[in-house]
Design a protein around this motif. Structure first.
Motif, PDB file in Angstrom:
ATOM      1  N   ARG A  62      13.734  41.153  19.858  1.00  0.00           N
ATOM      2  CA  ARG A  62      14.445  40.938  21.134  1.00  0.00           C
ATOM      3  C   ARG A  62      13.729  39.940  22.031  1.00  0.00           C
ATOM      4  O   ARG A  62      12.519  39.771  21.945  1.00  0.00           O
ATOM      5  CB  ARG A  62      14.480  42.262  21.920  1.00  0.00           C
ATOM      6  CG  ARG A  62      15.503  43.227  21.465  1.00  0.00           C
ATOM      7  CD  ARG A  62      15.797  44.228  22.554  1.00  0.00           C
ATOM      8  NE  ARG A  62      14.781  45.261  22.717  1.00  0.00           N
ATOM      9  CZ  ARG A  62      14.710  46.037  23.795  1.00  0.00           C
ATOM     10  NH1 ARG A  62      15.540  45.856  24.814  1.00  0.00           N
ATOM     11  NH2 ARG A  62      13.787  46.983  23.882  1.00  0.00           N
ATOM     12  N   ARG A  78      18.718  46.131  21.616  1.00  0.00           N
ATOM     13  CA  ARG A  78      18.439  46.084  20.172  1.00  0.00           C
ATOM     14  C   ARG A  78      19.726  45.781  19.409  1.00  0.00           C
ATOM     15  O   ARG A  78      19.712  45.119  18.374  1.00  0.00           O
ATOM     16  CB  ARG A  78      17.819  47.400  19.706  1.00  0.00           C
ATOM     17  CG  ARG A  78      16.408  47.634  20.257  1.00  0.00           C
ATOM     18  CD  ARG A  78      15.900  48.994  19.819  1.00  0.00           C
ATOM     19  NE  ARG A  78      14.566  49.311  20.324  1.00  0.00           N
ATOM     20  CZ  ARG A  78      14.340  49.814  21.539  1.00  0.00           C
ATOM     21  NH1 ARG A  78      15.326  50.001  22.393  1.00  0.00           N
ATOM     22  NH2 ARG A  78      13.092  50.117  21.903  1.00  0.00           N
ATOM     23  N   ASN A 101      15.315  46.228  13.574  1.00  0.00           N
ATOM     24  CA  ASN A 101      16.278  46.733  14.565  1.00  0.00           C
ATOM     25  C   ASN A 101      17.663  46.123  14.396  1.00  0.00           C
ATOM     26  O   ASN A 101      17.776  45.022  13.843  1.00  0.00           O
ATOM     27  CB  ASN A 101      15.763  46.395  15.973  1.00  0.00           C
ATOM     28  CG  ASN A 101      14.906  47.513  16.525  1.00  0.00           C
ATOM     29  OD1 ASN A 101      15.206  48.692  16.359  1.00  0.00           O
ATOM     30  ND2 ASN A 101      13.808  47.140  17.185  1.00  0.00           N
ATOM     31  N   ARG A 109       4.024  56.192  21.512  1.00  0.00           N
ATOM     32  CA  ARG A 109       4.119  55.946  22.964  1.00  0.00           C
ATOM     33  C   ARG A 109       4.155  57.265  23.732  1.00  0.00           C
ATOM     34  O   ARG A 109       3.479  57.422  24.757  1.00  0.00           O
ATOM     35  CB  ARG A 109       5.395  55.159  23.277  1.00  0.00           C
ATOM     36  CG  ARG A 109       5.313  53.706  22.893  1.00  0.00           C
ATOM     37  CD  ARG A 109       6.627  52.998  23.188  1.00  0.00           C
ATOM     38  NE  ARG A 109       6.507  51.586  22.850  1.00  0.00           N
ATOM     39  CZ  ARG A 109       7.462  50.863  22.287  1.00  0.00           C
ATOM     40  NH1 ARG A 109       8.634  51.420  22.014  1.00  0.00           N
ATOM     41  NH2 ARG A 109       7.271  49.591  22.013  1.00  0.00           N
ATOM     42  N   HIS A 114      16.534  55.314  17.824  1.00  0.00           N
ATOM     43  CA  HIS A 114      15.533  54.368  18.319  1.00  0.00           C
ATOM     44  C   HIS A 114      16.173  53.282  19.175  1.00  0.00           C
ATOM     45  O   HIS A 114      16.148  52.101  18.839  1.00  0.00           O
ATOM     46  CB  HIS A 114      14.746  53.760  17.152  1.00  0.00           C
ATOM     47  CG  HIS A 114      13.713  52.776  17.610  1.00  0.00           C
ATOM     48  ND1 HIS A 114      12.590  53.145  18.317  1.00  0.00           N
ATOM     49  CD2 HIS A 114      13.652  51.424  17.509  1.00  0.00           C
ATOM     50  CE1 HIS A 114      11.894  52.080  18.624  1.00  0.00           C
ATOM     51  NE2 HIS A 114      12.503  51.010  18.141  1.00  0.00           N
TER      52      HIS A 114
HETATM   53  O1  LIG Z   1      12.023  47.092  21.857  1.00  0.00           O
HETATM   54  C1  LIG Z   1      12.184  46.408  20.848  1.00  0.00           C
HETATM   55  O2  LIG Z   1      13.064  45.556  20.758  1.00  0.00           O
HETATM   56  C2  LIG Z   1      11.246  46.567  19.686  1.00  0.00           C
HETATM   57  C3  LIG Z   1      11.044  47.978  19.275  1.00  0.00           C
HETATM   58  O3  LIG Z   1      12.230  48.616  18.939  1.00  0.00           O
HETATM   59  C4  LIG Z   1      10.241  48.779  20.265  1.00  0.00           C
HETATM   60  O4  LIG Z   1      10.600  49.923  20.546  1.00  0.00           O
HETATM   61  O5  LIG Z   1       9.206  48.273  20.730  1.00  0.00           O
END
Ligand SMILES: O=C(O)C[C@H](O)C(=O)O
Ligand SMILES: NC(=O)c1ccc[n+]([C@@H]2O[C@H](COP(=O)([O-])OP(=O)(O)OC[C@H]3O[C@@H](n4cnc5c(N)ncnc54)[C@H](O)[C@@H]3O)[C@@H](O)[C@H]2O)c1
Length: 356
Positions: A124, A130, A162, A196, A220
């Protein structure tokens, strides 16, 4: 001692044996360096990374080269894989590294693999979702999965590209079409959401992140990323403000990095770390280790949706067990309904891409 003609021929023969594409690669890429006594495959697993020269692919390749469970590491990309391969092959760890460049070498990259990790595709830029990546990445994932169906249909597949909520259904449909689909072996990588969540919860609670375990379920992307803060280990209780802050930060962690990188891509280093943590769990499962559990986006009956991320136990043939969500509080029940609505559309979009 100066290498003589014979010696050079022997190296070329051994190299061609180690990598049938070596001679081709030498012509096209100038890759000279070989590991003429290297013996791949004696013990350990054979792993391919597709998209190995990218932002995720390079650190992922480096970390997989350091993994003692890996005996052979195949690095495939449509650009720059010879350079990445030459570089990583100098690391004095056990895995033998071989590089593969371009579509004509995809099949050689895949034959015999136990695990295939796919971070191929575009990332992205600020302002994009995404799902905006779908048009490019869907086709890439389709082609790569057709190769897997043909050359290593029994491999475990870790899909990173993604939008994961759509690319995993795409992969499933490709494998179904080829007659090789086994839902136990196809896993969308949502590990970065867990990584995270562990980090952000640890920050708020003043804990060591290595001791925190947050289940993150759903999918996700945005609201489909559903951290179950009521099930955090060690047990924590959060104020409503902390719950809102943490849920939002975990759901928007990817966007936080995309904006900070300001056009230079999305998460790569933390993703490589998360991908290796997840791949290592898959390999430990394949080895027969007991009790290997991680969250992943998989074919599932945990909800009415055909795919859903939740905790799975990994074993010798991929997923051995998918765990139910467990008790949710009201905040999480509301979040689940939102997540399911968006997920249903993303899943259908992926399925239709192959079926249409
Ligand atoms: O955010 C994104 O485009 C990349 C990845 O899916 C993320 O969660 O870091
Ligand atoms: N699942 C997750 O949590 C997560 C996290 C971060 C990024 N991602 C996704 O991972 C993907 C890769 O991100 P990145 O930052 O490494 O991007 P990148 O552009 O840096 O690297 C992608 C690599 O894929 C290669 N590639 C393109 N088409 C290919 C093909 N047909 N076959 C093989 N390789 C091909 C490119 O040459 C490039 O080297 C993106 O779609 C991104 O959104 C997912």
């Amino acid at each position: 001692m100066q290498p003589n003609g014979d010696f050079n021929q022997r190296i070329a023969r051994i190299s061609a044996h180690l990598n049938p594409n070596y001679l081709k690669m030498e012509e096209t890429s100038g890759l000279q360096q070989v590991n003429c006594r290297a013996k791949g495959g004696a013990s350990g697993f054979k792993v391919a990374i597709l998209g190995a020269a990218g932002g995720i692919g390079q650190p992922l390749a480096m970390l997989m080269k350091m993994n003692p469970l890996v005996s052979v590491l195949h690095l495939y990309d449509v650009v720059n894989s010879p350079g990445v391969t030459a570089d990583i092959s100098h690391m004095d760890t056990g895995a033998v590294v071989r590089g593969f460049l371009g579509q004509s070498q995809l099949e050689d990259a895949l034959v015999g693999m136990d695990l295939v990790i796919i971070p191929a595709g575009v990332p992205r830029k600020p302002g994009m979702t995404r799902d905006d990546l779908f048009n490019i990445n869907a086709g890439i994932v389709k082609t790569l999965c057709e190769g897997i169906a043909k050359c290593c249909p029994n491999a475990i597949v870790n899909l990173i590209s993604n939008p994961v909520n759509s690319t995993v259904p795409i992969a499933a449909e490709v494998f179904k079409k080829a007659g090789t689909y086994d839902p136990k072996r196809l896993l969308g990588v949502t590990m970065l959401d867990v990584v995270r969540a562990n980090t952000f919860v640890a920050e708020v609670m003043g804990l060591d992140p290595r001791e925190v375990d947050v289940p993150v379920v759903g999918g996700h992307a945005g609201v489909t990323i559903l951290p179950l803060l009521s099930q955090v280990k060690p047990p924590c209780s959060f104020t409503p403000e902390e719950t809102d802050y943490l849920t939002s930060r975990i759901q928007n962690g990817g966007t936080e990095v995309v904006e900070a990188k300001a056009g230079a891509g999305s998460a790569t280093l933390s993703m490589a770390y998360a991908a290796v943590k997840f791949a290592d769990a898959c390999l430990r499962g394949l080895r027969g280790d007991a009790g290997v559990v991680q969250c992943a986006f998989v074919a599932s009956q945990v909800t009415e949706l055909p795919f859903f991320a939740s905790k799975v136990r990994l074993g010798r043939t991929g997923i051995d067990e998918i765990y139910p969500l467990g008790p949710l509080n009201e905040y999480e029940r509301v979040g689940l309904e939102k997540a399911k609505k968006e997920l249903a559309e993303s899943i259908q979009k992926g399925v239709s891409f192959i079926k249409k």
